[in-house]
Scaffold this active site. Structure first.
Site, PDB file in Angstrom:
ATOM      1  N   PRO A  63       0.940  -1.167   0.120  1.00 43.69           N
ATOM      2  CA  PRO A  63      -0.028  -0.053   0.138  1.00 43.69           C
ATOM      3  C   PRO A  63       0.930   1.288  -0.043  1.00 43.69           C
ATOM      4  CG  PRO A  63      -0.012  -0.954   2.191  1.00 43.69           C
ATOM      5  CD  PRO A  63       0.658  -1.963   1.083  1.00 43.69           C
ATOM      6  N   ASN A  64       0.184   2.287  -0.776  1.00 41.58           N
ATOM      7  CA  ASN A  64       0.797   3.349  -0.855  1.00 41.58           C
ATOM      8  C   ASN A  64       2.027   3.742  -1.721  1.00 41.58           C
ATOM      9  OD1 ASN A  64      -1.270   4.580   1.125  1.00 41.58           O
ATOM     10  ND2 ASN A  64       0.099   3.601   2.439  1.00 41.58           N
TER      11      ASN A  64
ATOM     12  N   ARG B 122       4.526  11.164  -2.062  1.00 39.79           N
ATOM     13  CA  ARG B 122       4.525  10.636  -0.585  1.00 39.79           C
ATOM     14  C   ARG B 122       5.767  10.945  -0.047  1.00 39.79           C
ATOM     15  NH1 ARG B 122       4.706   4.433   1.286  1.00 39.79           N
ATOM     16  NH2 ARG B 122       4.162   4.834   3.662  1.00 39.79           N
TER      17      ARG B 122
ATOM     18  N   TYR C  78      10.998   8.999   1.110  1.00 42.26           N
ATOM     19  CA  TYR C  78      11.213   7.940   0.062  1.00 42.26           C
ATOM     20  C   TYR C  78      11.873   8.542  -1.323  1.00 42.26           C
ATOM     21  CZ  TYR C  78       7.940   5.678   3.383  1.00 42.26           C
ATOM     22  OH  TYR C  78       7.374   4.845   4.211  1.00 42.26           O
TER      23      TYR C  78
ATOM     24  N   ASN D 176       8.037  -5.462  -1.698  1.00 41.91           N
ATOM     25  CA  ASN D 176       8.076  -4.338  -0.578  1.00 41.91           C
ATOM     26  C   ASN D 176       6.801  -4.454  -0.157  1.00 41.91           C
ATOM     27  OD1 ASN D 176       7.950  -2.325   0.956  1.00 41.91           O
ATOM     28  ND2 ASN D 176       8.842  -0.908  -0.632  1.00 41.91           N
TER      29      ASN D 176
ATOM     30  N   ALA E 205       3.358  -0.998   4.663  1.00 40.38           N
ATOM     31  CA  ALA E 205       2.931  -1.038   6.084  1.00 40.38           C
ATOM     32  C   ALA E 205       2.377  -2.515   6.464  1.00 40.38           C
ATOM     33  CB  ALA E 205       1.776  -0.129   6.198  1.00 40.38           C
TER      34      ALA E 205
ATOM     35  N   HIS F 250       4.615  -4.682   8.643  1.00 35.31           N
ATOM     36  CA  HIS F 250       4.483  -4.559  10.253  1.00 35.31           C
ATOM     37  C   HIS F 250       3.498  -5.209  10.864  1.00 35.31           C
ATOM     38  CE1 HIS F 250       7.967  -2.045   9.020  1.00 35.31           C
ATOM     39  NE2 HIS F 250       6.874  -1.205   8.333  1.00 35.31           N
TER      40      HIS F 250
ATOM     41  N   ASP G 264       2.378 -15.792   6.089  1.00 33.73           N
ATOM     42  CA  ASP G 264       1.904 -17.030   5.856  1.00 33.73           C
ATOM     43  C   ASP G 264       1.930 -17.406   4.356  1.00 33.73           C
ATOM     44  OD1 ASP G 264       2.009 -17.521   8.579  1.00 33.73           O
ATOM     45  OD2 ASP G 264      -0.370 -17.433   8.772  1.00 33.73           O
TER      46      ASP G 264
ATOM     47  N   GLU H 128      12.921  -9.507   0.479  1.00 36.05           N
ATOM     48  CA  GLU H 128      12.199  -8.163   1.329  1.00 36.05           C
ATOM     49  C   GLU H 128      12.894  -7.123   0.865  1.00 36.05           C
ATOM     50  OE1 GLU H 128      11.466  -8.849   5.412  1.00 36.05           O
ATOM     51  OE2 GLU H 128      10.565  -6.925   5.546  1.00 36.05           O
TER      52      GLU H 128
ATOM     53  N   HIS I  74      12.754  -2.744   1.426  1.00 35.75           N
ATOM     54  CA  HIS I  74      12.518  -1.246   1.821  1.00 35.75           C
ATOM     55  C   HIS I  74      13.118  -0.238   1.132  1.00 35.75           C
ATOM     56  CE1 HIS I  74       9.588  -3.530   4.337  1.00 35.75           C
ATOM     57  NE2 HIS I  74      10.760  -4.415   4.652  1.00 35.75           N
ATOM     58  N   ILE I  75      12.381   0.767   0.842  1.00 34.49           N
ATOM     59  CA  ILE I  75      13.271   2.019   0.017  1.00 34.49           C
ATOM     60  C   ILE I  75      14.046   2.789   1.409  1.00 34.49           C
ATOM     61  CG2 ILE I  75      12.610   4.182  -1.009  1.00 34.49           C
ATOM     62  CD1 ILE I  75      10.551   2.732  -2.307  1.00 34.49           C
ATOM     63  N   SER I  76      13.210   3.148   2.704  1.00 31.59           N
ATOM     64  CA  SER I  76      13.876   3.409   3.644  1.00 31.59           C
ATOM     65  C   SER I  76      14.428   2.579   4.576  1.00 31.59           C
ATOM     66  CB  SER I  76      12.630   4.321   4.332  1.00 31.59           C
ATOM     67  OG  SER I  76      11.820   3.475   4.810  1.00 31.59           O
TER      68      SER I  76
ATOM     69  N   ARG J 127      13.874   4.440  11.695  1.00 30.69           N
ATOM     70  CA  ARG J 127      12.646   5.091  11.768  1.00 30.69           C
ATOM     71  C   ARG J 127      11.767   4.741  13.202  1.00 30.69           C
ATOM     72  NH1 ARG J 127       9.590   4.737   6.251  1.00 30.69           N
ATOM     73  NH2 ARG J 127       8.431   6.471   7.392  1.00 30.69           N
TER      74      ARG J 127
ATOM     75  N   ARG K 239       8.237   0.361  12.959  1.00 29.47           N
ATOM     76  CA  ARG K 239       8.698  -0.342  11.702  1.00 29.47           C
ATOM     77  C   ARG K 239       9.864  -1.325  11.913  1.00 29.47           C
ATOM     78  NH1 ARG K 239       6.208   3.177   8.107  1.00 29.47           N
ATOM     79  NH2 ARG K 239       5.781   5.279   8.904  1.00 29.47           N
TER      80      ARG K 239
HETATM   81  C1  DQA Z   1       8.560   0.939   3.222  1.00 28.75           C
HETATM   82  C2  DQA Z   1       8.581   0.924   4.856  1.00 28.75           C
HETATM   83  C3  DQA Z   1       7.267   1.024   5.446  1.00 28.75           C
HETATM   84  O1  DQA Z   1       7.545   1.025   7.017  1.00 28.75           O
HETATM   85  C4  DQA Z   1       6.210   1.894   5.162  1.00 28.75           C
HETATM   86  O2  DQA Z   1       5.113   1.640   5.682  1.00 28.75           O
HETATM   87  C5  DQA Z   1       6.251   1.943   3.556  1.00 28.75           C
HETATM   88  C6  DQA Z   1       7.282   1.926   2.779  1.00 28.75           C
HETATM   89  C7  DQA Z   1       9.690   1.387   2.460  1.00 28.75           C
HETATM   90  O3  DQA Z   1      10.042   0.851   1.378  1.00 28.75           O
HETATM   91  O4  DQA Z   1      10.483   1.978   3.204  1.00 28.75           O
HETATM   92  O5  DQA Z   1       4.923   2.264   3.170  1.00 28.75           O
HETATM   93  O6  DQA Z   1       8.377  -0.353   3.076  1.00 28.75           O
END
Ligand code: DQA
Length: 148
Positions: A11-12, A19, A24, A77, A80, A83, A90, A101, A103-105, A110, A114
């Site tokens: 999501p997002n 965003r 990001y 990725n 959210a 977490h 599963d 896995e 994550h951009i950040s 943080r 997270r």
């Molecule tokens: C994220 C980090 C997550 O904590 C966050 O909820 C995201 C993006 C990242 O790519 O850094 O939506 O997965």
């Protein structure tokens, strides 16, 4: 035909560029797709890149991989849902293929919520804090592990 890699985004992530650019970056979701395509092409692999804001849709995509066995590794990725979602963790074990896995950040630098990932214990590799290059590294590693 080389390895087929599936890249899934939660999501997002469709809002990249708009965003929180201070977290990001300025790149858009289209740039994520381009980075993944270039990384796969460099290895003679193919890639499919998807994003959804609907957890059920993401679960369905993972189930389809298990049924059809049409991908050799998944780069994800989970955003959210990383977490929050036992369901996604599963599901990711069902296809029995390597999970990377991304994550951009740097989630560990943080908020404390997270710092925990439901996905990391079942992942073959975890990449965080590399910006969009994390997808490049993730696809590269997914190719390494395909058929391994
Ligand atoms: C994220 C980090 C997550 O904590 C966050 O909820 C995201 C993006 C990242 O790519 O850094 O939506 O997965």
């Amino acid at each position: 035909m080389g390895p087929r890699i599936l890249v899934l985004n939660g999501p997002n992530l469709n809002m990249l560029g708009v965003r929180q650019p201070e977290v990001y970056g300025d790149n858009s979701y289209a740039d994520v797709v381009d980075v993944c395509a270039a990384a796969a092409a460099a290895r003679g692999a193919s890639v499919e890149v998807r994003q959804t804001n609907d957890e059920a849709e993401l679960l369905g995509w993972i189930h389809d991989v298990a049924r059809t066995r049409n991908f050799s590794a998944i780069v994800i990725n989970p955003a959210a849902w990383t977490h929050t979602s036992v369901a996604i963790a599963d599901a990711l074990v069902i296809p029995e293929i390597p999970i990377i896995e991304v994550h951009i950040s740097n989630v560990h630098a943080r908020e404390s919520f997270r710092h925990h990932s439901y996905v990391s214990p079942i992942a073959a590799a975890v990449i965080a804090g590399c910006g969009l290059a994390g997808y490049r590294y993730g696809v590269d590693r997914a190719v390494d592990l395909s058929g391994a």
